[in-house]
Motif scaffolding. Sequence first.
Motif, PDB file in Angstrom:
ATOM      1  N   VAL A  47     -48.820 -22.939  29.900  1.00  0.00           N
ATOM      2  CA  VAL A  47     -50.125 -23.041  29.227  1.00  0.00           C
ATOM      3  C   VAL A  47     -50.542 -24.502  29.152  1.00  0.00           C
ATOM      4  N   TYR A  48     -51.795 -24.701  28.755  1.00  0.00           N
ATOM      5  CA  TYR A  48     -52.277 -26.074  28.588  1.00  0.00           C
ATOM      6  C   TYR A  48     -51.985 -26.558  27.175  1.00  0.00           C
ATOM      7  N   TRP A  49     -51.449 -27.749  27.097  1.00  0.00           N
ATOM      8  CA  TRP A  49     -51.304 -28.408  25.789  1.00  0.00           C
ATOM      9  C   TRP A  49     -51.367 -29.906  26.002  1.00  0.00           C
ATOM     10  N   ASN A  56     -60.689 -17.221  22.624  1.00  0.00           N
ATOM     11  CA  ASN A  56     -60.517 -16.591  23.928  1.00  0.00           C
ATOM     12  C   ASN A  56     -59.839 -17.535  24.907  1.00  0.00           C
ATOM     13  N   ASP A  57     -59.003 -16.985  25.778  1.00  0.00           N
ATOM     14  CA  ASP A  57     -58.523 -17.769  26.922  1.00  0.00           C
ATOM     15  C   ASP A  57     -58.228 -16.821  28.075  1.00  0.00           C
ATOM     16  N   LEU A  58     -58.576 -17.269  29.272  1.00  0.00           N
ATOM     17  CA  LEU A  58     -58.382 -16.440  30.457  1.00  0.00           C
ATOM     18  C   LEU A  58     -56.912 -16.348  30.850  1.00  0.00           C
ATOM     19  N   ASN A  59     -56.135 -17.364  30.514  1.00  0.00           N
ATOM     20  CA  ASN A  59     -54.717 -17.382  30.895  1.00  0.00           C
ATOM     21  C   ASN A  59     -53.933 -16.393  30.014  1.00  0.00           C
ATOM     22  N   PRO A  60     -53.345 -15.347  30.628  1.00  0.00           N
ATOM     23  CA  PRO A  60     -52.622 -14.348  29.815  1.00  0.00           C
ATOM     24  C   PRO A  60     -51.494 -14.976  28.995  1.00  0.00           C
ATOM     25  N   SER A  71     -55.479 -25.976  39.444  1.00  0.00           N
ATOM     26  CA  SER A  71     -54.980 -25.006  38.491  1.00  0.00           C
ATOM     27  C   SER A  71     -56.095 -24.533  37.551  1.00  0.00           C
ATOM     28  N   VAL A  72     -56.385 -23.256  37.628  1.00  0.00           N
ATOM     29  CA  VAL A  72     -57.443 -22.686  36.793  1.00  0.00           C
ATOM     30  C   VAL A  72     -57.076 -22.816  35.317  1.00  0.00           C
ATOM     31  N   TYR A  73     -55.815 -22.621  35.040  1.00  0.00           N
ATOM     32  CA  TYR A  73     -55.389 -22.595  33.641  1.00  0.00           C
ATOM     33  C   TYR A  73     -55.024 -23.980  33.110  1.00  0.00           C
ATOM     34  N   GLU A  97     -59.091 -35.133  18.203  1.00  0.00           N
ATOM     35  CA  GLU A  97     -60.316 -34.480  18.672  1.00  0.00           C
ATOM     36  C   GLU A  97     -60.390 -33.044  18.133  1.00  0.00           C
ATOM     37  N   HIS A  98     -59.254 -32.347  18.142  1.00  0.00           N
ATOM     38  CA  HIS A  98     -59.250 -30.998  17.567  1.00  0.00           C
ATOM     39  C   HIS A  98     -59.715 -31.063  16.119  1.00  0.00           C
ATOM     40  N   GLU A  99     -59.174 -32.035  15.396  1.00  0.00           N
ATOM     41  CA  GLU A  99     -59.509 -32.147  13.969  1.00  0.00           C
ATOM     42  C   GLU A  99     -60.989 -32.513  13.770  1.00  0.00           C
ATOM     43  N   LEU A 119     -60.343 -13.062  28.161  1.00  0.00           N
ATOM     44  CA  LEU A 119     -61.451 -12.754  29.067  1.00  0.00           C
ATOM     45  C   LEU A 119     -61.913 -14.002  29.795  1.00  0.00           C
ATOM     46  N   ASP A 120     -62.748 -13.792  30.791  1.00  0.00           N
ATOM     47  CA  ASP A 120     -63.426 -14.940  31.366  1.00  0.00           C
ATOM     48  C   ASP A 120     -64.435 -15.460  30.329  1.00  0.00           C
ATOM     49  N   GLY A 121     -64.574 -16.782  30.261  1.00  0.00           N
ATOM     50  CA  GLY A 121     -65.401 -17.393  29.226  1.00  0.00           C
ATOM     51  C   GLY A 121     -66.834 -16.888  29.170  1.00  0.00           C
ATOM     52  N   ALA A 122     -67.448 -16.665  30.344  1.00  0.00           N
ATOM     53  CA  ALA A 122     -68.851 -16.248  30.362  1.00  0.00           C
ATOM     54  C   ALA A 122     -69.007 -14.869  29.722  1.00  0.00           C
ATOM     55  N   GLY A 156     -54.659 -22.293  20.742  1.00  0.00           N
ATOM     56  CA  GLY A 156     -55.324 -22.221  19.443  1.00  0.00           C
ATOM     57  C   GLY A 156     -55.459 -23.491  18.613  1.00  0.00           C
ATOM     58  N   PRO A 157     -55.448 -24.700  19.223  1.00  0.00           N
ATOM     59  CA  PRO A 157     -55.493 -25.896  18.371  1.00  0.00           C
ATOM     60  C   PRO A 157     -56.814 -26.136  17.623  1.00  0.00           C
ATOM     61  N   PHE A 158     -57.929 -25.539  18.076  1.00  0.00           N
ATOM     62  CA  PHE A 158     -59.154 -25.571  17.261  1.00  0.00           C
ATOM     63  C   PHE A 158     -59.183 -24.323  16.370  1.00  0.00           C
ATOM     64  N   MET A 197     -66.188 -25.303  23.717  1.00  0.00           N
ATOM     65  CA  MET A 197     -65.910 -25.023  25.134  1.00  0.00           C
ATOM     66  C   MET A 197     -65.168 -26.208  25.734  1.00  0.00           C
ATOM     67  N   ASN A 198     -63.838 -26.140  25.645  1.00  0.00           N
ATOM     68  CA  ASN A 198     -63.031 -27.272  26.115  1.00  0.00           C
ATOM     69  C   ASN A 198     -62.341 -26.954  27.439  1.00  0.00           C
ATOM     70  N   LEU A 199     -63.116 -27.075  28.499  1.00  0.00           N
ATOM     71  CA  LEU A 199     -62.576 -26.956  29.860  1.00  0.00           C
ATOM     72  C   LEU A 199     -63.373 -27.991  30.659  1.00  0.00           C
ATOM     73  N   VAL A 224     -64.263 -20.666  23.254  1.00  0.00           N
ATOM     74  CA  VAL A 224     -64.370 -19.960  24.534  1.00  0.00           C
ATOM     75  C   VAL A 224     -63.144 -20.179  25.426  1.00  0.00           C
ATOM     76  N   MET A 225     -62.563 -21.394  25.344  1.00  0.00           N
ATOM     77  CA  MET A 225     -61.369 -21.735  26.140  1.00  0.00           C
ATOM     78  C   MET A 225     -60.323 -22.247  25.164  1.00  0.00           C
ATOM     79  N   ALA A 226     -59.745 -21.319  24.423  1.00  0.00           N
ATOM     80  CA  ALA A 226     -59.009 -21.684  23.205  1.00  0.00           C
ATOM     81  C   ALA A 226     -57.596 -22.171  23.439  1.00  0.00           C
ATOM     82  N   ALA A 255     -70.706 -25.329  33.289  1.00  0.00           N
ATOM     83  CA  ALA A 255     -71.176 -24.226  34.151  1.00  0.00           C
ATOM     84  C   ALA A 255     -71.230 -22.903  33.386  1.00  0.00           C
ATOM     85  N   PHE A 256     -70.505 -22.813  32.269  1.00  0.00           N
ATOM     86  CA  PHE A 256     -70.492 -21.579  31.472  1.00  0.00           C
ATOM     87  C   PHE A 256     -71.715 -21.496  30.552  1.00  0.00           C
ATOM     88  N   LEU A 257     -72.487 -22.596  30.477  1.00  0.00           N
ATOM     89  CA  LEU A 257     -73.627 -22.596  29.544  1.00  0.00           C
ATOM     90  C   LEU A 257     -74.671 -21.562  29.945  1.00  0.00           C
TER      91      LEU A 257
HETATM   92  C1  LIG Z   1     -58.390 -27.945  28.771  1.00  0.00           C
HETATM   93  S1  LIG Z   1     -57.683 -26.436  28.263  1.00  0.00           S
HETATM   94  C2  LIG Z   1     -58.127 -26.462  26.544  1.00  0.00           C
HETATM   95  C3  LIG Z   1     -57.315 -25.560  25.689  1.00  0.00           C
HETATM   96  C4  LIG Z   1     -57.501 -25.778  24.187  1.00  0.00           C
HETATM   97  N1  LIG Z   1     -58.877 -25.557  23.785  1.00  0.00           N
HETATM   98  C5  LIG Z   1     -57.030 -27.146  23.792  1.00  0.00           C
HETATM   99  O1  LIG Z   1     -57.838 -27.956  23.341  1.00  0.00           O
HETATM  100  O2  LIG Z   1     -55.820 -27.418  23.893  1.00  0.00           O
HETATM  101  C6  LIG Z   1     -58.763 -25.269  28.979  1.00  0.00           C
HETATM  102  C7  LIG Z   1     -58.373 -23.833  28.804  1.00  0.00           C
HETATM  103  O3  LIG Z   1     -59.343 -23.030  29.470  1.00  0.00           O
HETATM  104  C8  LIG Z   1     -58.711 -21.873  29.975  1.00  0.00           C
HETATM  105  N2  LIG Z   1     -59.584 -21.313  31.024  1.00  0.00           N
HETATM  106  C9  LIG Z   1     -59.680 -21.671  32.314  1.00  0.00           C
HETATM  107  N3  LIG Z   1     -60.629 -20.955  32.920  1.00  0.00           N
HETATM  108  C10 LIG Z   1     -61.162 -20.147  31.984  1.00  0.00           C
HETATM  109  C11 LIG Z   1     -62.193 -19.189  31.995  1.00  0.00           C
HETATM  110  N4  LIG Z   1     -62.882 -18.906  33.102  1.00  0.00           N
HETATM  111  N5  LIG Z   1     -62.490 -18.542  30.858  1.00  0.00           N
HETATM  112  C12 LIG Z   1     -61.812 -18.804  29.714  1.00  0.00           C
HETATM  113  N6  LIG Z   1     -60.818 -19.696  29.656  1.00  0.00           N
HETATM  114  C13 LIG Z   1     -60.504 -20.373  30.756  1.00  0.00           C
HETATM  115  C14 LIG Z   1     -57.383 -22.394  30.466  1.00  0.00           C
HETATM  116  O4  LIG Z   1     -56.435 -21.350  30.567  1.00  0.00           O
HETATM  117  C15 LIG Z   1     -57.031 -23.428  29.394  1.00  0.00           C
HETATM  118  O5  LIG Z   1     -56.235 -22.870  28.383  1.00  0.00           O
END
Ligand SMILES: C[S@@+](CC[C@H](N)C(=O)[O-])C[C@H]1O[C@@H](n2cnc3c(N)ncnc32)[C@H](O)[C@@H]1O
Length: 458
Positions: free
Chosen positions: A223-225, A270-274, A189-191, A232-234, A298-301, A254-256, A353-355, A249-251, A361-363
């Motif tokens: 969504v991811y939660w 930002n988050d790629l998941n609509p 799962s990408v998201y 860790e967010h704090e 958007l995509d993170g990069a 919005g917990p951060f 960048m929490n993915l 970048v992968m928000a 790889a996004f660095l």
């Molecule tokens: C592990 S979750 C972290 C979400 C949030 N930062 C948190 O701490 O709860 C990773 C997030 O990255 C998003 N994501 C996946 N691929 C992505 C990409 N290419 N660009 C941006 N966001 C992406 C996912 O939709 C997901 O919401």
Amino acid sequence: MQNSSRDEMSRLFLPPINRAMRKLDPSFFQKTIPLTAAHVLDGRNIPRVMKECAKDLLRVPRLRGVITQKDDAGTERKLLLLKPEVKHDDLSTVQPKTREFVEEKIIGLEPYNLHMKYENWNYEEIMNSILPEGLDEIPCAFTQAGHLAHLNLREQYLPYKHLIAAVLLDKNPNISTVVNKIEDVGTGSVYRTFPMELLAGKDDMNVEVRESGCVFRFDFAKVYWNSRLGNEHERIFKQFKPGEAVADVMAGVGPFAIPGAKQRVFVYANDLNPESYKSLVDNIKINKVSQFLTPHNLDGANFIRGSIRALLSRSQNPLTNKVSIPTPGKRGQKPPPPPTVIPVPPVFSHFVMNLPASATAFLGAFRGAYRGFEGVVTGREMLPMIHVYTFHKAPVTENAAGEICADISRYLGHKMGEGDLENLENVRLVAPNKTYYCVSFRLPATVAFEDIQDTQGI
Ligand SMILES: C[S@@+](CC[C@H](N)C(=O)[O-])C[C@H]1O[C@@H](n2cnc3c(N)ncnc32)[C@H](O)[C@@H]1O
């Protein structure tokens, strides 16, 4: 009391056993235990009797200590339940003080049948009387998001999943939906969402969660939660200073970002998941942080490179380069104090960048991302601190930092040593062989200004 008789006593109060039960039947869980009660003839003596006869009193969790009965004439009688070894017709079974009270007619001992039912036992006690013996342990662990409990049941418990969920629902009044994860989040799962099945309660995945004083609303299935990441967010958002700019970048929802914006940090999230984006937008409104939080989908990069440029342009545009917020004045102060003006900074102080499966790889997106900023970034401290999450094999080896540095170096196109890291946080063990880390380091100038083509933006 000897240990063995204490065990015997606690066994006496356990629910009846039915290991063949597959559908929860609360009416099965009933038991009558013959006991002795002390009838306190004058209710005003209850505190005194409870104190001085404490050693004879029955104490069982979730059972009321004082029982009120009505006699035939409608007059209330107050009874205190006594331990099973006390016999109403044998004063040698009670403590001297209890005997004294009986002799002084402050109390009278009488037989009492204690009826226990489903409500008197907790989740663990009920499950222990249903699940087969020999399973590893009763599955008690679940994570909670608002009204929803999320289980991750191992295979041996799957035949009992509906029973487990039904009892869990009954025994936790603040839970009204129980789901079970049915596939590993890592398997594609990408998201970072996962398929789940509803086991008990209402089919409603729209949850409201509170974390760090903020409210988050989202669809748990889309969504991811992770409720376990609150600390860790704090840890991260507490590093942001008011007036700074931060990019997440992968928000997710919005917990951060939301708590950061609440402390008057300019956050680009930002988050790629609509679906995450949609919730993020809602959460911005709910938490009233729209002046400080800009959402992207958007995509993170692309976001990394585009947001760096977008922030600089915003900081240079007189229409967008500041935010005015009311200044708290004294009560009734006239005229009210002028608004506080907070300027938008030209560069980000932090990137989050929490993915963890792929964030490093996004660095590569930072390579050359600051070309053209030479006049703006006048010191090393104007380059951002990057907090990137990654998985590493567990148990933690001495080599972990070295291996993580090698991974980061590969994507940055620049050799990073352990001495270049600001911090390496062991966030938690996510599986017996998998540790979740957060690596923090300042973006090296050679990477930021590398001569590489910028092709994308927001
Ligand atoms: C592990 S979750 C972290 C979400 C949030 N930062 C948190 O701490 O709860 C990773 C997030 O990255 C998003 N994501 C996946 N691929 C992505 C990409 N290419 N660009 C941006 N966001 C992406 C996912 O939709 C997901 O919401």
